[in-house]
Write an enzyme that holds these catalytic residues in place. Structure first.
Site, mmCIF file in Angstrom:
data_model
loop_
_atom_site.group_PDB
_atom_site.id
_atom_site.type_symbol
_atom_site.label_atom_id
_atom_site.label_comp_id
_atom_site.label_asym_id
_atom_site.label_seq_id
_atom_site.Cartn_x
_atom_site.Cartn_y
_atom_site.Cartn_z
ATOM 1 N N ASN A 9 1.005 -1.211 0.013
ATOM 2 C CA ASN A 9 0.153 0.005 0.024
ATOM 3 C C ASN A 9 0.979 1.267 -0.014
ATOM 4 O OD1 ASN A 9 -1.626 1.987 0.505
ATOM 5 N ND2 ASN A 9 -2.464 1.428 2.491
ATOM 6 N N TRP A 10 1.035 1.875 -1.195
ATOM 7 C CA TRP A 10 2.024 2.754 -1.392
ATOM 8 C C TRP A 10 1.434 4.107 -0.519
ATOM 9 C CZ3 TRP A 10 4.263 3.202 -6.799
ATOM 10 C CH2 TRP A 10 4.979 1.904 -7.080
ATOM 11 N N LYS A 11 0.168 4.161 -0.467
ATOM 12 C CA LYS A 11 -0.600 5.392 0.216
ATOM 13 C C LYS A 11 -0.330 6.694 -0.727
ATOM 14 C CE LYS A 11 -0.244 3.305 4.680
ATOM 15 N NZ LYS A 11 -0.419 3.645 6.168
ATOM 16 N N HIS A 94 -9.677 1.140 4.073
ATOM 17 C CA HIS A 94 -8.626 1.485 5.214
ATOM 18 C C HIS A 94 -8.795 2.436 6.312
ATOM 19 C CE1 HIS A 94 -4.642 2.743 5.964
ATOM 20 N NE2 HIS A 94 -4.252 1.503 5.461
ATOM 21 N N GLU A 96 -7.732 4.893 6.982
ATOM 22 C CA GLU A 96 -7.343 6.245 6.916
ATOM 23 C C GLU A 96 -8.426 6.785 6.119
ATOM 24 O OE1 GLU A 96 -3.189 5.637 5.074
ATOM 25 O OE2 GLU A 96 -2.633 5.313 7.138
ATOM 26 N N GLU A 166 -5.864 -4.736 10.478
ATOM 27 C CA GLU A 166 -4.918 -3.523 10.790
ATOM 28 C C GLU A 166 -5.157 -2.733 11.666
ATOM 29 O OE1 GLU A 166 -2.708 -2.492 6.796
ATOM 30 O OE2 GLU A 166 -4.522 -1.301 7.057
ATOM 31 N N GLY A 172 1.854 2.668 10.565
ATOM 32 C CA GLY A 172 2.785 3.895 10.317
ATOM 33 C C GLY A 172 3.330 4.324 11.728
ATOM 34 N N SER A 211 3.063 -1.678 10.380
ATOM 35 C CA SER A 211 4.207 -1.438 10.532
ATOM 36 C C SER A 211 5.033 -2.908 10.478
ATOM 37 C CB SER A 211 4.575 -1.254 12.269
ATOM 38 O OG SER A 211 4.223 0.183 12.335
ATOM 39 N N GLY A 232 2.628 -0.956 4.156
ATOM 40 C CA GLY A 232 2.465 0.514 3.931
ATOM 41 C C GLY A 232 4.016 1.031 3.943
ATOM 42 N N GLY A 233 4.519 1.465 4.962
ATOM 43 C CA GLY A 233 5.958 2.293 4.772
ATOM 44 C C GLY A 233 7.220 1.327 4.024
HETATM 45 P P1 PGA Z 1 2.471 0.555 7.513
HETATM 46 O O1 PGA Z 1 0.946 0.628 6.767
HETATM 47 O O2 PGA Z 1 2.889 -0.586 7.116
HETATM 48 O O3 PGA Z 1 3.209 1.980 7.161
HETATM 49 O O4 PGA Z 1 1.997 0.750 9.167
HETATM 50 C C1 PGA Z 1 0.183 -0.384 6.527
HETATM 51 C C2 PGA Z 1 -1.108 0.175 5.987
HETATM 52 O O5 PGA Z 1 -1.843 1.500 6.192
HETATM 53 O O6 PGA Z 1 -1.536 -0.578 5.199
#
Ligand code: PGA
Length: 251
Positions: A9-11, A94, A96, A166, A172, A211, A232-233
């Protein structure tokens, strides 16, 4: 047999130049692995990244879609547009999106239906906030989010999902859930899946997200009900993402 899947997930990250280098390296390193890999990238880069993935086994995903079909919804992107540009998957619900865009369980279900009707595989995210965990509500929150989707799908639809647990507090923050904490929730999810789908429950991928990195991936994947990860990250760093895929393919 349990699925093995790692989704990036590049966001809201990426650039035409950076995407080419990152995607090229990922294609080169993960194509021969025994796990499914999907890159979920921002809308403007879907065509570019799709082109870079052409001929590989790596799937292309978006990070959201409209709950509407077509028409006067300025700024929105439909399921049909996503398939038109080569998407196979789409992240839905998600945290977010739930937090910053007010997405309710009903909206999440509407989006899942649109995605499936267009032939996309929804990666549906569920997870509790820190307050909810501290109040002992983790399981109730996660199962409510899951049931809200399940209740609106027939068995074919319910079988054609990917789920991602999640915990919001782990996203994050660098504070991943411990493998045992994550497994406890995954086991509850699997029980709910089994009561809905019987033996087919094992074939549905349940990912952990929050994370995940090159160091903790293998211990998470060692858990019985953790089939893969939504990353994500660490998905923005080719070598870290590749290590996570390697760990998943060896689970
Ligand atoms: P993260 O994000 O790996 O940066 O914690 C995961 C996600 O939001 O899908």
């Amino acid at each position: 047999m349990a699925r093995k899947l790692v989704a990036a997930n590049w966001k809201m990250n990426g650039s035409a130049e950076g995407n080419a280098a990152l995607t090229g390296r990922v294609v080169e390193a993960v194509s021969a692995l025994a796990c499914e890999v999907v890159l979920c990238v921002p809308y403007p880069y879907l065509l570019q990244v799709g082109g870079l993935l052409a001929g590989s086994r790596i799937g292309l995903g978006a990070q959201d879609l409209s709950e509407h079909d077509a028409g006067a919804y300025t700024g929105e992107v439909s399921a049909a547009m996503l398939t038109d540009v080569g998407c196979t998957h789409v992240v839905i619900g998600h945290s977010e999106r739930r937090k910053y865009h007010g997405e309710t369980d009903d909206v999440v279900l509407g989006k899942v239906r649109r995605a499936q009707a267009a032939g996309l595989v929804p990666i549906v995210c569920v997870g509790e906030s820190r307050e909810e965990r501290e109040a002992g509500e983790t399981e109730a929150v996660v199962l409510r989010q899951l049931e809200a989707v399940f209740a609106g799908l027939d068995d074919v639809g319910a079988r054609s999902l990917v789920l991602a647990y999640e915990p919001v507090w782990a996203i994050g923050t660098g504070l991943a859930a411990t493998p045992e904490m994550a497994q406890a929730v995954h086991a509850s999810i699997r029980t709910a899946l089994r009561s809905r789908l019987g033996d087919d429950a094992g074939a549905l991928a349940v990912l952990y997200g929050g994370s995940v990195n090159a160091d903790n991936a293998a211990s998470l994947f060692a858990m019985a009900d953790i089939d893969g990860a939504l990353v994500g990250g660490a998905s923005l760093d080719a070598e870290a993402f590749i290590s996570i895929c390697v760990a998943n393919s060896g689970r």
